[in-house]
Design a protein around this motif. Structure first.
Motif, PDB file in Angstrom:
ATOM      1  N   TRP A 166      -3.139  18.395  -2.203  1.00 44.16           N
ATOM      2  CA  TRP A 166      -3.241  19.500  -1.256  1.00 44.16           C
ATOM      3  C   TRP A 166      -2.512  19.110   0.019  1.00 44.16           C
ATOM      4  N   THR A 167      -1.885  20.058   0.672  1.00 42.44           N
ATOM      5  CA  THR A 167      -1.424  19.846   2.046  1.00 42.44           C
ATOM      6  C   THR A 167      -2.067  20.917   2.915  1.00 42.44           C
ATOM      7  N   PHE A 168      -2.414  20.550   4.139  1.00 45.71           N
ATOM      8  CA  PHE A 168      -3.058  21.483   5.058  1.00 45.71           C
ATOM      9  C   PHE A 168      -2.317  21.520   6.390  1.00 45.71           C
ATOM     10  N   ASP A 169      -2.106  22.721   6.890  1.00 47.10           N
ATOM     11  CA  ASP A 169      -1.631  22.950   8.248  1.00 47.10           C
ATOM     12  C   ASP A 169      -2.772  23.580   9.034  1.00 47.10           C
ATOM     13  N   THR A 170      -2.945  23.192  10.282  1.00 42.01           N
ATOM     14  CA  THR A 170      -3.991  23.811  11.088  1.00 42.01           C
ATOM     15  C   THR A 170      -3.701  23.618  12.575  1.00 42.01           C
ATOM     16  N   LYS A 171      -4.028  24.638  13.359  1.00 43.69           N
ATOM     17  CA  LYS A 171      -3.968  24.527  14.814  1.00 43.69           C
ATOM     18  C   LYS A 171      -5.333  24.050  15.301  1.00 43.69           C
ATOM     19  N   THR A 172      -5.348  23.010  16.124  1.00 44.10           N
ATOM     20  CA  THR A 172      -6.614  22.477  16.617  1.00 44.10           C
ATOM     21  C   THR A 172      -6.692  22.609  18.130  1.00 44.10           C
ATOM     22  N   ALA A 173      -7.896  22.899  18.608  1.00 39.23           N
ATOM     23  CA  ALA A 173      -8.176  22.965  20.047  1.00 39.23           C
ATOM     24  C   ALA A 173      -9.484  22.217  20.283  1.00 39.23           C
ATOM     25  N   SER A 174      -9.440  21.153  21.073  1.00 37.18           N
ATOM     26  CA  SER A 174     -10.603  20.282  21.253  1.00 37.18           C
ATOM     27  C   SER A 174     -11.008  20.169  22.712  1.00 37.18           C
ATOM     28  N   ASP A 212       1.224  19.667   7.367  1.00 35.72           N
ATOM     29  CA  ASP A 212       1.275  19.047   6.033  1.00 35.72           C
ATOM     30  C   ASP A 212       0.431  17.775   5.934  1.00 35.72           C
ATOM     31  N   HIS A 213      -0.832  17.887   6.311  1.00 37.04           N
ATOM     32  CA  HIS A 213      -1.733  16.754   6.116  1.00 37.04           C
ATOM     33  C   HIS A 213      -2.014  16.642   4.619  1.00 37.04           C
ATOM     34  N   LEU A 214      -1.688  15.490   4.034  1.00 40.56           N
ATOM     35  CA  LEU A 214      -1.676  15.330   2.583  1.00 40.56           C
ATOM     36  C   LEU A 214      -2.991  14.745   2.082  1.00 40.56           C
ATOM     37  N   ILE A 215      -3.567  15.393   1.049  1.00 44.59           N
ATOM     38  CA  ILE A 215      -4.816  14.943   0.444  1.00 44.59           C
ATOM     39  C   ILE A 215      -4.654  14.876  -1.065  1.00 44.59           C
ATOM     40  N   ARG A 216      -4.981  13.728  -1.650  1.00 45.25           N
ATOM     41  CA  ARG A 216      -4.928  13.608  -3.100  1.00 45.25           C
ATOM     42  C   ARG A 216      -5.981  14.492  -3.738  1.00 45.25           C
ATOM     43  N   ALA A 217      -5.613  15.202  -4.798  1.00 43.73           N
ATOM     44  CA  ALA A 217      -6.540  16.119  -5.474  1.00 43.73           C
ATOM     45  C   ALA A 217      -6.972  15.566  -6.823  1.00 43.73           C
ATOM     46  N   THR A 218      -6.888  14.246  -6.974  1.00 46.07           N
ATOM     47  CA  THR A 218      -7.319  13.599  -8.208  1.00 46.07           C
ATOM     48  C   THR A 218      -8.090  12.340  -7.869  1.00 46.07           C
ATOM     49  N   THR A 219      -9.045  11.987  -8.715  1.00 50.96           N
ATOM     50  CA  THR A 219      -9.808  10.747  -8.546  1.00 50.96           C
ATOM     51  C   THR A 219      -9.555   9.797  -9.705  1.00 50.96           C
ATOM     52  N   ARG A 220      -8.556  10.099 -10.514  1.00 49.72           N
ATOM     53  CA  ARG A 220      -8.377   9.366 -11.766  1.00 49.72           C
ATOM     54  C   ARG A 220      -7.680   8.020 -11.589  1.00 49.72           C
ATOM     55  N   LYS A 262     -12.548  19.232   3.340  1.00 52.47           N
ATOM     56  CA  LYS A 262     -13.546  18.389   4.006  1.00 52.47           C
ATOM     57  C   LYS A 262     -12.983  16.991   4.245  1.00 52.47           C
ATOM     58  N   ILE A 263     -12.290  16.465   3.247  1.00 52.94           N
ATOM     59  CA  ILE A 263     -11.660  15.148   3.412  1.00 52.94           C
ATOM     60  C   ILE A 263     -10.601  15.220   4.523  1.00 52.94           C
ATOM     61  N   ALA A 264      -9.812  16.298   4.501  1.00 50.03           N
ATOM     62  CA  ALA A 264      -8.761  16.459   5.512  1.00 50.03           C
ATOM     63  C   ALA A 264      -9.358  16.559   6.908  1.00 50.03           C
TER      64      ALA A 264
END
Length: 363
Positions: A166-174, A212-220, A262-264
């Motif tokens: 998975w890749t995620f894009d997001t705007k963050t405001a903290s 493009d925050h990259l997250i592996r989608a497999t646990t194998r 959630k991991i991202a």
């Protein structure tokens, strides 16, 4: 526990055949085309006419209909090869494989009623031969590996595989609060210098766009080895085309988009923490920062479900097997290798000797 099993008649249109000799053809990283290894026939993979359709597009995270994760081994599928009629048992999440009896390509549907379809792929750019060359160079660079292992290590047969990410894009405001410190030198009555820190409280606002925050989608597979061959160049992702899977193993995701996010979020939070610390240091010319507390709002979150290429292999040394991987896009190598106890002890002795000499000279 009984597992459900479904029988799939291999669909001919997904089993690429050479029109010249009828052998199975596969995607060749060297020329970027479907290629027959027997007669040399090549066939271009058609690209979308519009430029915007040639690259993987961002998809709205909130509109993702299927957020489930899948467990390996819960279901199996029997694929009947249309070339030799042999039956092969695959995991339900496999979307591509090769018939072990005749070498025919099996490319199944990459989406089901309960899963999302991939929308991006990084085709193999590193050939099997190049992967072997990268392995040999990597092995020779292992300082603590026995010399005999460096000379004799030969990779077993390479297996090309596309893993789901998975890749995620997001705007963050903290919004944040923190304490920052500034060091200063002071001397006591005897003239000895020491460092003291003056502490101040601060609060502020921090914005960052995560791309493009990259997250592996497999646990194998071994997570440590996978981390060692990352990152992938996500800016070069193409729109998904099943032709790129031809001749390789490919897997559907087993970590769903919800769990992936959630991991991202946890990993992105660490990035934001580091960014806030850097901003405070810059704004206040601070030396140290502590007690950082912040809350973050995410907006315009998008995702891509992509297939990324890896070469898997292993080698044996003194009756022990060592696994390694080669990034099929960048050629980066990672894995385990034997360690020479003699070399490690020699290195420790050398370091201790340098420390002793330095101590002696500075006294």
């Amino acid at each position: 526990m009984n597992t459900k099993e479904q029988v799939i008649e291999e669909v001919t249109e997904f089993d690429a055949k050479c029109p010249s000799c009828s052998a199975s053809i596969q995607f060749n990283p060297a020329n970027g085309m479907l290629t027959c290894a027997y007669c040399g026939y090549t066939e271009e993979i058609p690209l979308p006419e519009e430029d915007v359709q040639k690259v993987a597009q961002e998809l709205n995270f909130q509109e993702a209909m299927q957020r489930n994760s899948f467990q390996w081994g819960q279901e199996k599928k029997t694929v009947i090869c249309d070339a030799c009629a042999a039956e092969s048992i695959y995991d339900a999440l496999e979307v591509a494989n090769v018939c072990p009896y005749c070498g025919s390509n099996h490319v199944m549907e990459s989406v089901t009623d309960t899963s999302l379809a991939p929308n991006g792929v990084a085709p193999f750019a590193i050939t099997r031969q190049q992967a072997d060359e990268r392995f040999n160079k990597w092995m020779k660079g292992k300082w603590f590996a026995p010399n005999e292992a460096k000379r004799s290590a030969k990779a077993d047969a390479f297996q090309g595989i596309y893993l789901p990410y998975w890749t995620f894009d997001t705007k963050t405001a903290s919004q944040y609060t923190a304490s920052y410190g500034k060091h200063r030198k002071v001397k006591d009555k005897d003239g000895n210098e020491r460092t003291e820190t003056d502490w101040f409280k601060t609060k502020g606002f921090y914005q960052k766009f995560i791309d493009d925050h990259l997250i592996r989608a497999t646990t194998r597979y071994d997570a440590g080895i996978l981390r060692s061959v990352e990152p992938f160049q996500t800016g070069q992702l193409q729109s998904f085309n099943q032709d790129y899977l031809t001749g390789y193993v490919a897997e559907r995701y087993s970590i769903g988009i919800e769990d992936g996010w959630k991991i991202a979020e946890n990993e992105i939070r660490q990035k934001l923490h580091d960014g806030i610390v850097a901003q405070i240091k810059k704004q206040h010319r601070a030396d140290v920062v502590k007690n950082v507390h912040f809350s973050t709002a995410h907006s315009d979150t998008t995702y891509k479900y992509v297939m990324l290429p890896l070469w898997l292999s292993s080698f044996r040394y003194q009756n022990k097997t060592y696994q390694f991987m080669v990034n099929g896009q960048t050629g980066k190598v990672g894995g385990s290798s034997p360690v020479s106890a003699v070399k490690v002890i020699s290195a420790i002795i050398t370091v201790l000797a340098f420390i002793a000499i330095f101590y002696f000279l500075t006294q």
